[in-house]
Write an enzyme that holds these catalytic residues in place. Sequence first.
Site, PDB file in Angstrom:
ATOM      1  N   THR A 239       0.924  -1.214  -0.004  1.00 64.67           N
ATOM      2  CA  THR A 239       0.069  -0.103  -0.003  1.00 64.67           C
ATOM      3  C   THR A 239       0.870   1.404   0.038  1.00 64.67           C
ATOM      4  O   THR A 239       2.073   1.306   0.226  1.00 64.67           O
ATOM      5  CB  THR A 239      -0.952  -0.068   1.260  1.00 64.67           C
ATOM      6  OG1 THR A 239      -0.078  -0.086   2.612  1.00 64.67           O
ATOM      7  CG2 THR A 239      -1.790  -1.155   1.233  1.00 64.67           C
TER       8      THR A 239
ATOM      9  N   ALA B 171       3.463  -1.246   5.050  1.00 70.56           N
ATOM     10  CA  ALA B 171       3.196  -0.175   5.332  1.00 70.56           C
ATOM     11  C   ALA B 171       4.230   1.034   5.345  1.00 70.56           C
ATOM     12  O   ALA B 171       5.205   0.985   5.877  1.00 70.56           O
ATOM     13  CB  ALA B 171       2.829  -0.291   6.800  1.00 70.56           C
TER      14      ALA B 171
ATOM     15  N   VAL C  20       7.738  -2.534   7.032  1.00 72.58           N
ATOM     16  CA  VAL C  20       7.975  -1.087   7.107  1.00 72.58           C
ATOM     17  C   VAL C  20       8.533  -0.552   5.569  1.00 72.58           C
ATOM     18  O   VAL C  20       9.683  -1.040   5.421  1.00 72.58           O
ATOM     19  CB  VAL C  20       8.765  -0.452   8.191  1.00 72.58           C
ATOM     20  CG1 VAL C  20       8.865   1.052   8.062  1.00 72.58           C
ATOM     21  CG2 VAL C  20       8.338  -1.107   9.480  1.00 72.58           C
ATOM     22  N   LYS C  21       7.739   0.265   4.870  1.00 72.05           N
ATOM     23  CA  LYS C  21       8.139   0.671   3.559  1.00 72.05           C
ATOM     24  C   LYS C  21       8.839   1.984   3.756  1.00 72.05           C
ATOM     25  O   LYS C  21       8.437   3.108   4.108  1.00 72.05           O
ATOM     26  CB  LYS C  21       6.835   0.851   2.712  1.00 72.05           C
ATOM     27  CG  LYS C  21       7.240   0.791   1.074  1.00 72.05           C
ATOM     28  CD  LYS C  21       5.487   0.699   0.577  1.00 72.05           C
ATOM     29  CE  LYS C  21       5.606   0.608  -0.829  1.00 72.05           C
ATOM     30  NZ  LYS C  21       4.324   0.903  -1.345  1.00 72.05           N
ATOM     31  N   ILE C  22       9.997   2.031   3.210  1.00 76.62           N
ATOM     32  CA  ILE C  22      11.035   3.082   3.353  1.00 76.62           C
ATOM     33  C   ILE C  22      11.429   3.562   2.082  1.00 76.62           C
ATOM     34  O   ILE C  22      11.857   2.881   1.158  1.00 76.62           O
ATOM     35  CB  ILE C  22      12.008   2.811   4.193  1.00 76.62           C
ATOM     36  CG1 ILE C  22      11.846   2.129   5.420  1.00 76.62           C
ATOM     37  CG2 ILE C  22      13.118   3.765   4.498  1.00 76.62           C
ATOM     38  CD1 ILE C  22      11.472   2.975   6.553  1.00 76.62           C
TER      39      ILE C  22
END
Length: 217
Positions: free
Chosen positions: A27, A60, A86-88
């Site tokens: 997402t 996310a 965790v999307k970085i």
Amino acid sequence: MKFFIDTANLDQIKEANDLGILDGVTTNPTLMAKEGIKGTAAINAHYKAICEIVDGPVSAEVLSTTFDEMIAEGKVLAAIHPNIVVKIPMIKDGIKAIKWFTDNGIKTNCTLVFSAGQAILAAKAGATFVSPFIGRVDDSNWDGVQLIEDIVSIYNAQGYLTEVLAASIRTPLHIVKCAEAGADVCTCPLSSILGLLKHPLTDLGLQQFIKDAQNMQ
């Protein structure tokens, strides 16, 4: 190759999951906004709802761009559910954050990757996934699938464990080409996944089978 669905729409996630081929979800803020999800509390609750549908990684995305803020935000996201990744973003502080998360046992997805060099940095920092945006690369008159091939080749040669997650997929053909190129994962809209079902000869053959079966009665 794993199949992730790129959406925040719960109905589409459920439909893809019901097909029996869904491995995860990605997402981003744009997709959340399309579903009318606003505010940190509502967004985090939506991530939890997604995790309760899909038994697999759910990316996310952090909304901040400094190291300290990304760490603080990522900790909150990771605490939502064990499936959260965790999307970085691929920026200098993002690489530092990925290294910190890796050292502390939190999975990451390095996003907004457009070159093999960026993918090398993400892998060196220990990212769980790296997300080259092949559709946007194509839009810039470069070859997005070739980028996937290049990254896969480098990772294989260097022994990097980071999974290549082909993102910004626009068509069913993109999915097939990414599979040929050796991508570990593709993430795409439900329409692209369902597009793999379609072939005119399948439709014609089914019509003939139904007709023949009716004539046998």
